[in-house]
Design a protein around this motif. Structure first.
Motif, mmCIF file in Angstrom:
data_model
loop_
_atom_site.group_PDB
_atom_site.id
_atom_site.type_symbol
_atom_site.label_atom_id
_atom_site.label_comp_id
_atom_site.label_asym_id
_atom_site.label_seq_id
_atom_site.Cartn_x
_atom_site.Cartn_y
_atom_site.Cartn_z
ATOM 1 N N ARG A 1 -25.983 108.190 96.563
ATOM 2 C CA ARG A 1 -25.421 109.234 97.406
ATOM 3 C C ARG A 1 -23.903 109.075 97.504
ATOM 4 O O ARG A 1 -23.165 110.048 97.496
ATOM 5 C CB ARG A 1 -26.070 109.178 98.784
ATOM 6 C CG ARG A 1 -25.885 110.443 99.556
ATOM 7 C CD ARG A 1 -26.844 110.541 100.721
ATOM 8 N NE ARG A 1 -28.146 111.025 100.322
ATOM 9 C CZ ARG A 1 -29.289 110.483 100.728
ATOM 10 N NH1 ARG A 1 -29.278 109.445 101.518
ATOM 11 N NH2 ARG A 1 -30.421 110.996 100.332
ATOM 12 N N ALA A 2 -23.466 107.817 97.557
ATOM 13 C CA ALA A 2 -22.034 107.550 97.696
ATOM 14 C C ALA A 2 -21.248 107.969 96.452
ATOM 15 O O ALA A 2 -20.064 108.245 96.544
ATOM 16 C CB ALA A 2 -21.797 106.079 97.995
ATOM 17 N N GLN B 1 -20.299 103.064 106.771
ATOM 18 C CA GLN B 1 -21.062 104.181 106.203
ATOM 19 C C GLN B 1 -20.651 105.509 106.825
ATOM 20 O O GLN B 1 -20.809 106.556 106.203
ATOM 21 C CB GLN B 1 -22.554 103.927 106.388
ATOM 22 C CG GLN B 1 -22.955 102.702 105.583
ATOM 23 C CD GLN B 1 -24.434 102.477 105.509
ATOM 24 O OE1 GLN B 1 -25.224 103.280 105.948
ATOM 25 N NE2 GLN B 1 -24.815 101.350 104.916
ATOM 26 N N LEU C 1 -17.660 106.669 104.894
ATOM 27 C CA LEU C 1 -18.087 107.238 103.619
ATOM 28 C C LEU C 1 -18.779 108.583 103.790
ATOM 29 O O LEU C 1 -19.145 109.215 102.802
ATOM 30 C CB LEU C 1 -19.097 106.305 102.963
ATOM 31 C CG LEU C 1 -18.593 105.215 102.049
ATOM 32 C CD1 LEU C 1 -19.701 104.227 101.812
ATOM 33 C CD2 LEU C 1 -18.137 105.785 100.726
ATOM 34 N N LEU D 1 -21.746 108.823 104.666
ATOM 35 C CA LEU D 1 -23.174 108.654 104.386
ATOM 36 C C LEU D 1 -23.928 108.875 105.688
ATOM 37 O O LEU D 1 -25.065 109.305 105.708
ATOM 38 C CB LEU D 1 -23.477 107.249 103.866
ATOM 39 C CG LEU D 1 -23.073 106.925 102.440
ATOM 40 C CD1 LEU D 1 -23.438 105.513 102.080
ATOM 41 C CD2 LEU D 1 -23.683 107.896 101.460
ATOM 42 N N GLN E 1 -15.245 104.621 97.855
ATOM 43 C CA GLN E 1 -16.448 104.003 97.302
ATOM 44 C C GLN E 1 -16.885 102.814 98.140
ATOM 45 O O GLN E 1 -16.156 102.355 99.023
ATOM 46 C CB GLN E 1 -16.212 103.584 95.854
ATOM 47 C CG GLN E 1 -16.499 104.698 94.867
ATOM 48 C CD GLN E 1 -17.919 105.218 94.977
ATOM 49 O OE1 GLN E 1 -18.869 104.459 94.949
ATOM 50 N NE2 GLN E 1 -18.058 106.529 95.146
ATOM 51 N N ILE E 2 -18.069 102.302 97.836
ATOM 52 C CA ILE E 2 -18.612 101.207 98.633
ATOM 53 C C ILE E 2 -19.203 100.128 97.729
ATOM 54 O O ILE E 2 -19.722 100.419 96.653
ATOM 55 C CB ILE E 2 -19.685 101.739 99.624
ATOM 56 C CG1 ILE E 2 -20.248 100.617 100.489
ATOM 57 C CG2 ILE E 2 -20.805 102.468 98.899
ATOM 58 C CD1 ILE E 2 -20.983 101.084 101.726
#
Lengths: 300, 330
Positions: free
Chosen positions: A197-198, B68, B71, B73, B104-105
């Motif tokens: 998803r990211a 998160q 991001l 998310l 990004q993560i």
């Protein structure tokens, strides 16, 4: 000498050995090969399928041909398993009946797997009201008493094999749906789903590339096990006279036909019964073996 | 997508304004009965391009949730997240997908962050496939370059994640995060699951990449010792709030908040001769569903007074960019 030379040359040309790379499915195949139960099941199935397919081609008899001289004939050189009460060659009917029974079983398993996987995937991935709706539907289907419904349908519609496949699948998808849903519920919380998803993956991509491949093992296992269930269901219906209609042979309606001849010609009952037993057993062996091979960590 | 501001090293890249993330803790019908887990409860901070901000705190203090939420998310319950001048909490789905290239993560667990059914090459190429970057051949080439950049070999692209060690897998995760040339990377406990020797390798790699690619990091960890090596600024979180935020070494040398001091005293000291003053906290972190009134730390603070129980201290600048939230600091 030349043979020896060429071999040596080959060895030199190979260079440093490539590290052995095994895909997850190759590893599963290795575990599968070591599993006695699974190999037994697979072997039985190969023999059964070859027996049925090749047999149908080489048999000199028509499965529906009535030979009045051979009614309830004992096993002989010309009729290996003898004949039934209408003088039809039992072995030939067994082969043609097997073709129908196997085809109906496999097709129903495939269709119910697809249907179940689809419903389970939608349900587990989206959650919320979609999930509750789908699961209520699943519960509803589970509460339908299968046999009476199928008997009524069979009596009303004079079912073709295709119709049987659809009806059996419509009642059999729930197990796969629940399984896929629970797999998806677990998988969607994993980091690789979040990572997908990211990086901007859409829902469809996440389902098809990340969640479904990681649920496939479990799906295949339930599908394999459901082939056996479908064959039994088809046989039961045909036995009760609501499935495949005579004169078309199926193992189920052969058993029904054998009711009157069981005492005088026991093979008419034993042969189709044994075929059903062996086929279902083989599919169950295969399914259990696949289960162990695909996911060795999961204890059942 | 709305136009993003141009940023140079040192400019503000990201600003959080009172960001909150609540999760419903029950499904009560009436609004007044509803309870929420206040995972992130009003965080404001600003991040400059090219810097590394460390975020530390105990498990459950909301630091990963904050990551998160940045991001997107997780959708922020309230507050603004301003990235290069655009409030990204208001972006539409398609705009958000474009933003994915920027932030990004890197995850904590290198075992669950890579899809076991995909080759390393296709894992790293996936972001480029999704965003239609380059042809298949160009993507393969870039995958090879990325693998080399993170210290693996291009031929590793054909292998599957299970053939790698934890450290190598983490490098694959880093390569995936780098595939789209992001500006900001959130390292969510990126080295916590690794052995100490591997931790150092991965930290050095992250530092090298920062220098070469001009990356900005938010580095989330549960202990101060790891963050110490890599961060320009360090923020300390407790129960969904920042309690201290300071430049460079001042968090270590001049910790002001009692909670930070307790965390620092928990850093292992290799010198056995050195006399250490341990400040050991008693009790557990209170539930984020019903956080204590007043200062959130008062239930465990050795210096808590009546004032701490009554009113929440303001998170304020106590001099030289050193922020803290404590009544005791003059």
């Amino acid at each position: 000498m030349s043979l020896f030379m060429s071999r040596k040359k080959k060895a030199e040309n190979m260079g440093p050995a490539e590290p052995l790379v095994r895909t997850p499915s190759q590893q599963a195949w290795l575990r599968f090969r070591k599993n006695k139960l699974a190999i037994t099941g697979a072997g039985m199935l190969i023999v059964l399928v070859l027996f049925v397919l090749v047999g149908c081609l080489v048999t000199p008899y028509d499965p529906d041909m009535v030979d009045l001289m051979a009614i309830r004939g004992k096993p002989s050189a010309s009729h290996w398993l003898g004949c039934d009460d209408l003088g039809r060659d039992l072995l030939t009917r067994l082969l043609f009946g097997g073709r129908i029974s196997l085809a109906v079983g496999l097709a129903s398993a495939l269709l119910s797997m697809t249907l179940g996987a689809f419903i389970g995937a939608i349900s587990g991935f989206f959650g919320g009201w979609i999930d509750s709706l789908m699961m209520q539907l699943t519960d509803l289907v589970l509460t339908i008493p299968a046999l009476p419904l199928l008997m009524v349908m069979g009596a009303v519609f004079k079912p073709s094999p295709m119709f049987l496949v659809v009806m059996i699948s419509a009642l059999n998808w729930t197990k796969t749906a629940r399984l896929v849903r629970s797999r998806f519920l677990t998988l969607r919380t994993l980091d690789y789903t979040k990572a997908a998803r990211a990086i901007g993956a859409k829902d469809g991509r996440i389902i098809l590339h990340h969640l479904l491949p990681n649920s496939l093992g479990a799906i295949i296992v339930t599908a394999t096990l459901s082939v056996g269930r479908s064959i039994i269901m088809e046989s039961t219906l045909s036995y009760l006279g609501c499935g495949i209609n005579p004169p078309t042979a199926s193992w189920g309606n052969m058993l029904q036909g054998a009711q009157s001849t069981m005492t005088t010609a026991p093979l008419t009952a034993i042969a189709p019964g044994a075929m059903i037993l062996l086929t279902v057993l083989a599919f169950n062996f295969l399914g259990d073996g696949l289960d162990d091979a695909i996911d060795p960590k999961r204890s059942r | 997508m709305r136009k993003l501001d141009e940023v140079k090293a040192g400019d503000e890249l990201l600003r959080l304004e009172n960001v909150k993330k609540y999760y419903p803790a029950n499904k009560a019908v009436f609004k007044k009965d509803r309870k929420y887990v206040k995972a992130v409860d009003g965080i404001s901070l600003s991040l400059r391009c090219g810097e590394t901000m460390g975020l530390v705190g105990e498990s459950g203090c909301g630091k990963s949730t904050l990551g998160q939420t940045i991001l997107c998310l997780e959708k922020a319950t309230a507050g603004k997240i301003i990235y290069r001048g655009v409030d990204i909490t208001t972006l539409k789905k398609e705009e958000l997908r474009e933003l994915r290239k920027e932030i990004q993560i890197i995850f904590q667990d290198p075992y669950s962050s890579l899809n076991p059914k995909m080759t390393v090459g296709s894992i790293i190429a996936e972001p480029m496939v999704i965003h239609h970057m380059g042809s298949a051949a160009q993507r393969d080439k870039r995958v090879g370059e990325l693998l080399e950049l993170v210290g693996l070999r291009p031929e590793h692209a054909k292998r599957y994640p299970h053939e790698f060690s934890g450290g190598q897998r983490q490098r694959v995760g880093i390569a995936r995060a780098l595939a789209m040339d992001p500006k900001l990377i959130i390292c969510d406990e990126a080295v916590s699951a690794l052995d100490v020797s591997i931790q150092a390798q991965v930290l050095n790699l992250l530092r090298k990449l920062q220098k070469e690619l001009g990356l900005t990091y938010i580095f989330i960890a549960h202990g101060l010792s790891i963050v110490k090596h890599i961060s320009n600024r360090v923020g300390v979180m407790y129960l969904g709030k920042l309690v201290e935020l300071a430049e460079g070494d001042s968090v270590y040398k001049n910790a002001l908040h009692p909670y930070t001091r307790a965390l620092i005293s928990a850093i292992p000291e290799p010198d056995p001769e050195k006399v250490r003053q341990r400040e050991i906290l008693v009790g557990d972190v209170p539930s984020p569903v019903d956080p204590p009134g007043g200062c959130r730390f008062h239930t465990r603070c050795p210096h808590a007074s009546e004032r701490c129980r009554q009113s929440a201290p303001e998170f304020r600048d106590v001099g030289g960019g050193h922020f803290a939230a404590c009544h005791l600091i003059k």
